[in-house]
Motif scaffolding. Structure first.
Motif, PDB file in Angstrom:
ATOM      1  N   CYS A   1      -2.313   0.622  -4.399  1.00  0.00           N
ATOM      2  CA  CYS A   1      -2.441  -1.237  -4.402  1.00  0.00           C
ATOM      3  C   CYS A   1      -1.246  -1.625  -5.121  1.00  0.00           C
ATOM      4  O   CYS A   1      -1.118  -1.268  -6.311  1.00  0.00           O
ATOM      5  CB  CYS A   1      -3.274  -1.854  -4.228  1.00  0.00           C
TER       6      CYS A   1
ATOM      7  N   ALA B   1      -3.947  -2.361   8.598  1.00  0.00           N
ATOM      8  CA  ALA B   1      -4.025  -2.261   7.425  1.00  0.00           C
ATOM      9  C   ALA B   1      -4.171  -4.314   7.398  1.00  0.00           C
ATOM     10  O   ALA B   1      -3.395  -4.576   8.883  1.00  0.00           O
ATOM     11  CB  ALA B   1      -3.134  -2.433   6.386  1.00  0.00           C
ATOM     12  N   GLU B   2      -4.554  -4.757   7.034  1.00  0.00           N
ATOM     13  CA  GLU B   2      -4.677  -6.335   6.590  1.00  0.00           C
ATOM     14  C   GLU B   2      -4.686  -7.035   5.458  1.00  0.00           C
ATOM     15  O   GLU B   2      -5.441  -6.208   4.846  1.00  0.00           O
ATOM     16  CB  GLU B   2      -6.007  -6.699   7.721  1.00  0.00           C
ATOM     17  N   ARG B   3      -4.852  -8.243   5.479  1.00  0.00           N
ATOM     18  CA  ARG B   3      -4.720  -9.346   4.350  1.00  0.00           C
ATOM     19  C   ARG B   3      -4.442 -10.540   5.187  1.00  0.00           C
ATOM     20  O   ARG B   3      -3.997 -11.177   5.405  1.00  0.00           O
ATOM     21  CB  ARG B   3      -2.646  -8.649   3.827  1.00  0.00           C
TER      22      ARG B   3
ATOM     23  N   ASN C   1       0.205 -13.340   4.252  1.00  0.00           N
ATOM     24  CA  ASN C   1      -0.704 -12.340   5.211  1.00  0.00           C
ATOM     25  C   ASN C   1       0.222 -11.398   6.149  1.00  0.00           C
ATOM     26  O   ASN C   1      -0.448 -11.626   7.401  1.00  0.00           O
ATOM     27  CB  ASN C   1      -1.532 -13.317   5.793  1.00  0.00           C
TER      28      ASN C   1
ATOM     29  N   PHE D   1       3.259  -6.654   2.737  1.00  0.00           N
ATOM     30  CA  PHE D   1       2.865  -7.686   3.463  1.00  0.00           C
ATOM     31  C   PHE D   1       3.215  -8.923   2.354  1.00  0.00           C
ATOM     32  O   PHE D   1       3.550  -8.969   0.921  1.00  0.00           O
ATOM     33  CB  PHE D   1       1.457  -7.988   3.289  1.00  0.00           C
TER      34      PHE D   1
ATOM     35  N   TRP E   1       0.436  -0.845   0.218  1.00  0.00           N
ATOM     36  CA  TRP E   1      -0.033   0.405  -0.717  1.00  0.00           C
ATOM     37  C   TRP E   1       1.101   1.389  -0.133  1.00  0.00           C
ATOM     38  O   TRP E   1       1.617   1.719   1.274  1.00  0.00           O
ATOM     39  CB  TRP E   1      -0.322   0.063   1.139  1.00  0.00           C
TER      40      TRP E   1
ATOM     41  N   ASP F   1      -6.640 -10.878  -0.781  1.00  0.00           N
ATOM     42  CA  ASP F   1      -7.322  -9.643  -0.787  1.00  0.00           C
ATOM     43  C   ASP F   1      -6.820  -8.816   0.554  1.00  0.00           C
ATOM     44  O   ASP F   1      -6.149  -9.192   1.272  1.00  0.00           O
ATOM     45  CB  ASP F   1      -8.809  -9.580  -0.631  1.00  0.00           C
ATOM     46  N   SER F   2      -7.161  -7.311   0.146  1.00  0.00           N
ATOM     47  CA  SER F   2      -6.559  -6.892   1.342  1.00  0.00           C
ATOM     48  C   SER F   2      -7.363  -5.049   1.729  1.00  0.00           C
ATOM     49  O   SER F   2      -7.688  -4.605   1.122  1.00  0.00           O
ATOM     50  CB  SER F   2      -4.785  -6.134   1.000  1.00  0.00           C
TER      51      SER F   2
END
Lengths: 116, 110
Positions: free
Chosen positions: A92, A67-69, A52, A49, A34, A74-75
């Motif tokens: 992204c 932020a997460e993945r 994950n 990332f 990102w 997907d994130s």
């Protein structure tokens, strides 16, 4: 081959509100990035990332950005609460492998955020 | 992080060659030289990269100085579609980071 998908493309919110951006990387790409791009500047990496797991989040303002993945695909990037200076394009990108300087990054079209 | 220096803007006429310079005097042995470009309202796209030798691909050529302290991106015949911001980036093999500067804005005139 489908490219990196991002949504929404545009978002306008008031300061102190929350916002979330979504990214779907190219299939098979293990690394996801990102970036934040303020008008007139080059993109700045916020978080990286590998599958994950977080590799680098040193430039992420963790008091308001997260932020997460999940499942390594997907994130989502979230800002809560937003400030005026968060107005920017959020990009992204994904790449096949994280390590190795020869691997190119593929960028999505970005989400343009305006905070009023 | 190693830095690059590029002119803020350049101009070219359509179908003429364009040479975009980049200085990177603090380059280290593990830095690759990458070029990306960003068309209006789009995300950046990869153009070319190299380590020591000159490189050619379908989009452009990359000429790297012998001491690696500078490089030049060459567009052999500029088209209107090549109008974009071109970023010269040093990418560390170990960290995999892309650190963008402000780039060179290329204008192409018909």
């Amino acid at each position: 081959e489908a490219g990196v998908a991002q949504s929404p493309r545009y978002k306008i919110i008031e300061k102190r509100q929350s916002v979330a951006f979504w990214c779907n990387p190219i299939s098979g790409h293990a690394t996801l990035y990102w970036y934040q791009q303020i008008l007139g500047q080059g993109p700045k990496l916020l978080i990286q990332f590998q599958n994950n797991g977080v590799v680098d989040d040193s430039q992420l303002p963790k008091d308001r950005f997260s932020a997460e993945r999940l499942k390594g695909v997907d994130s989502t990037l979230k800002i809560q609460p937003a400030k005026l200076e968060d107005s920017a394009v959020y990009l992204c990108a994904s790449s096949f492998i994280g390590q190795g300087a020869g691997y190119e990054q593929y960028f999505g079209p970005g989400t343009r955020l305006t905070v009023t | 992080d190693a830095k690059t220096t590029q002119p803020n803007s350049m101009e070219s006429n359509e179908e003429e060659p364009v040479h975009l310079p980049c200085n990177h005097s603090t380059i280290s042995g593990t830095d690759y030289i990458h070029w990306y470009r960003q068309l209006p309202s789009q995300g950046p796209e990869y153009v070319i990269h190299g380590l020591t030798s000159n490189v050619n691909n379908r989009m452009a050529s990359l000429a790297i100085a012998e001491d690696r302290k500078s490089s030049t991106l060459i567009l052999h015949r500029a088209t209107l579609r090549d109008a974009a911001v071109y970023y010269c980036i040093l990418r560390d093999y170990n960290t995999d980071k892309l650190i963008f500067g402000t780039g060179t804005r290329l204008q192409v005139f018909p």
